[in-house]
Scaffold this motif. Structure first.
Motif, PDB file in Angstrom:
ATOM      1  N   ASP A  70     104.523 -35.290  58.454  1.00  0.00           N
ATOM      2  CA  ASP A  70     105.640 -35.466  57.518  1.00  0.00           C
ATOM      3  C   ASP A  70     105.371 -34.598  56.284  1.00  0.00           C
ATOM      4  N   TYR A  73     103.155 -36.177  53.517  1.00  0.00           N
ATOM      5  CA  TYR A  73     103.284 -37.613  53.242  1.00  0.00           C
ATOM      6  C   TYR A  73     102.545 -38.435  54.302  1.00  0.00           C
ATOM      7  N   HIS A 113     101.280 -45.982  53.416  1.00  0.00           N
ATOM      8  CA  HIS A 113     100.778 -45.636  54.753  1.00  0.00           C
ATOM      9  C   HIS A 113      99.743 -44.530  54.620  1.00  0.00           C
ATOM     10  N   ASP A 217     105.048 -43.032  46.023  1.00  0.00           N
ATOM     11  CA  ASP A 217     105.900 -42.906  47.204  1.00  0.00           C
ATOM     12  C   ASP A 217     106.252 -44.300  47.742  1.00  0.00           C
ATOM     13  N   GLU A 276     109.197 -44.282  43.285  1.00  0.00           N
ATOM     14  CA  GLU A 276     110.354 -44.002  44.131  1.00  0.00           C
ATOM     15  C   GLU A 276     110.894 -45.356  44.578  1.00  0.00           C
ATOM     16  N   HIS A 337     113.580 -33.532  47.591  1.00  0.00           N
ATOM     17  CA  HIS A 337     113.348 -32.942  48.908  1.00  0.00           C
ATOM     18  C   HIS A 337     113.876 -33.810  50.049  1.00  0.00           C
ATOM     19  N   ARG A 405     115.748 -33.229  56.826  1.00  0.00           N
ATOM     20  CA  ARG A 405     115.772 -32.793  55.427  1.00  0.00           C
ATOM     21  C   ARG A 405     115.346 -31.350  55.218  1.00  0.00           C
ATOM     22  N   ARG A 409     114.911 -27.944  51.806  1.00  0.00           N
ATOM     23  CA  ARG A 409     113.515 -27.592  51.499  1.00  0.00           C
ATOM     24  C   ARG A 409     113.223 -26.104  51.689  1.00  0.00           C
TER      25      ARG A 409
HETATM   26  C1  NOJ Z   1     109.485 -40.633  50.543  1.00  0.00           C
HETATM   27  C2  NOJ Z   1     109.215 -39.160  50.493  1.00  0.00           C
HETATM   28  O1  NOJ Z   1     109.949 -38.602  49.427  1.00  0.00           O
HETATM   29  C3  NOJ Z   1     109.612 -38.619  51.837  1.00  0.00           C
HETATM   30  O2  NOJ Z   1     109.639 -37.221  51.850  1.00  0.00           O
HETATM   31  C4  NOJ Z   1     108.660 -39.170  52.871  1.00  0.00           C
HETATM   32  O3  NOJ Z   1     109.063 -38.738  54.147  1.00  0.00           O
HETATM   33  C5  NOJ Z   1     108.659 -40.695  52.850  1.00  0.00           C
HETATM   34  N1  NOJ Z   1     108.600 -41.236  51.518  1.00  0.00           N
HETATM   35  C6  NOJ Z   1     107.479 -41.241  53.610  1.00  0.00           C
HETATM   36  O4  NOJ Z   1     106.299 -41.002  52.915  1.00  0.00           O
END
Ligand code: NOJ
Length: 533
Positions: A70, A73, A113, A217, A276, A337, A405, A409
């Motif tokens: 990811d 992340y 996570h 996050d 967030e 993003h 997404r 990006r």
């Molecule tokens: C929010 C992040 O902004 C996003 O890009 C990510 O995929 C998820 N959290 C999981 O960490």
């Protein structure tokens, strides 16, 4: 709305309470080593630009060792740097150079996570069900006689079930583990003391290296509901601004985590925590910003509002109302993003750009903390990428029904007339760049007084220097249908927006800056905003 954290009206304002924070999506900002992926030295090389733009702080997305399932992340080691982005020395240089430019540095923290390649998860896979090693994550037996059905019906945010079944060390199909995002991102068990201790260690590791704060996050995610109950299908939102409440998120236990973060960060003066928080209820949202929790919470209302004056005004009023309950500064964000770029979201093409510029002036006139996503100041659109270029796990996980997404990006165009527009010295970029962006580069826009970059620079300069930007509240004027005008009480500075299809008269005052030329008789055309003094 003086932030209560400031300790009252006679103490100086905290730096973040009206800061301009610029989000750097590292992969896409600037590449220093010709591999087609942005990196830390690339960010450092562009600090002069960011200073010129007038930003107070950077938020950089995760740069920790990661298999990049990811794009960072999925963190395999929260206390190191992935070689793709540099190393700890490059990180330290970025901190020092940012500070020399008068810019603070906020980094991403991912407490919900880890990566499936994190040492803890690998150990958990090699340990028996019920072992303390497994208990750092959320393992459960499946439903049905053979346990072949997931433990509950929760979906992953990226598509498919939120559970993956493992093969036990003896070779048989066994337990399932929870991942609210990709299977490569197993959720941590926040009832386990190791998880708490490790995050505290991580916080101190980076605070001691001089970072000015953390973006948390999925700040609404760590606590899971008791018993992990199966829920009705409409009890689940989507990653990009879905409905609330969502059974998987925003459980009261999460506030304990934020209190721990705050108690650690309080030992380091002047550092900030911004969460967030995809929680739309004003009261539930405000709880994250109590005086012993986070300093700031991302408010995403403007990223989902239609371009209609009433809807934008309601978004602003809700945002102000939510934070006023706890005396925290409001925050404003038009994109990041994870969400479509404003130009595309608001109609695309010339119309979308015109509206995005108007919305930017509305945003930049508001009291509080502003987050600008890299490329937003250039008026970049989201990009229609070919299927074979897509890399976001959402594309595969959703069975090719959601494109994900990547569109938002695409790397930042710096100069020149063809891809890669100075992004890299190499031959490729990690996502393809359109061959129509020559007019959107930083170089092309810097010298053009009508460009979106010039609009942002000018607006930020006025915001910094004009006395009309003092004061934390808003007063609304009566305005024609499809329009609004606000000002800070006691100030002479007024921001007016016209989302209707007709030209309207302006409130009294001299125009300071407008998102598009005013009509010849000085009136405000459709899809335009203006600041008057
Ligand atoms: C929010 C992040 O902004 C996003 O890009 C990510 O995929 C998820 N959290 C999981 O960490």
């Amino acid at each position: 709305m003086q932030p209560s954290q400031s300790g009252g009206p006679s103490t100086p304002r905290l730096w973040w309470s009206d800061a301009i924070c610029y989000q750097v999506y590292i992969r896409s900002f600037a590449d220093s080593d010709a591999d087609g992926v942005g990196d830390l030295d690339g960010v450092r090389s562009r600090l002069g630009y960011l200073e010129l733009l007038g930003v107070d702080a950077l938020w950089i997305t995760p740069c920790y060792p990661s298999p990049m399932a990811d794009h960072g992340y999925d963190v395999a080691d929260p206390r190191d740097i992935d070689p793709l982005f540099g190393d700890l020395a490059a990180f330290d240089s970025l901190v020092a150079a940012s500070h020399e430019h008068g810019i603070r540095l906020i980094i991403d923290l991912v407490p919900n996570h880890t990566s499936d390649q994190h040492e803890w998860f690998q150990t958990a896979l090699n340990s028996a069900p019920g072992s303390p090693e497994r208990d750092r994550y959320i393992f459960r037996y499946g439903q049905g006689d053979d346990g072949a059905a997931p433990p509950n019906n929760w979906p992953s945010q990226f598509g498919g079930p939120a559970w993956t079944r493992v093969t036990e060390p003896h070779g048989q199909p066994g337990q399932w583990y929870l991942h609210l995002f990709a299977p490569e991102q197993p959720d941590l068990n926040w009832s386990h003391p190791d998880v708490w201790a490790d995050l505290e260690k991580t916080l101190r590791f980076w605070l001691d290296r001089g970072v000015d704060g953390f973006r948390i996050d999925v700040a609404h995610g760590m606590a899971k509901p008791h018993g992990l109950p199966t829920a009705p299908p409409d009890a689940f939102g989507l990653l990009d601004g879905g409905s609330q409440p969502d059974v998987r998120f925003d459980h009261d236990g999460v506030h304990e985590v934020h209190r721990m973060l705050r108690s650690v960060i309080n030992e380091y003066p002047d550092r900030v925590l911004v969460g967030e928080i995809w929680v739309s209820d004003d009261d539930r949202f405000s709880r994250y910003l109590r005086s012993d929790e986070l300093h700031l919470g991302f408010n995403f209302r403007l990223t989902t509002a239609k371009f209609e004056a009433d809807e934008i005004r309601a978004s602003i009023e809700h945002s102000l109302e939510a934070v006023s309950r706890v005396g925290a500064p409001p925050t404003w964000t038009l994109s990041n993003h994870d969400v479509a770029r404003p130009v595309t979201r608001l109609g695309g093409g010339e119309l979308g750009l015109r509206r995005a510029r108007a919305l930017a002036l509305v945003e930049l006139g508001l009291p509080g903390t502003i987050f600008v996503y890299n490329g937003e100041e250039l008026g970049l659109p989201s990009v229609d990428l070919p299927d074979e270029a897509l890399q976001d796990p959402v594309w595969e996980r959703s069975g090719h029904t959601r494109r994900g997404r990547d569109a938002h990006r695409v790397p930042v165009p710096w100069e020149g007339s063809a891809p890669d527009y100075g992004f890299t010295d190499g031959n490729t970029t990690w996502l393809p760049m359109p061959d129509t962006w020559q007019g959107l580069t930083v170089e092309a826009q810097l010298e053009d007084a009508r460009s979106t970059l010039s609009l942002y620079r000018h607006a930020l300069e006025i915001r910094r220097g004009h006395p009309g930007f003092a004061g934390d509240e808003l007063e609304w004027y009566g305005a024609p249908d499809g329009c609004f005008a606000y000002r800070r009480p006691g100030s002479t500075l007024v921001c007016a927006l016209n989302t209707s299809s007709v030209t309207v008269p302006l409130p009294p005052g001299d125009p300071l800056i407008a998102s598009a030329p005013l009509a010849e008789d000085g009136q405000l055309p459709p899809d335009t905003a203006v600041w008057l003094a």
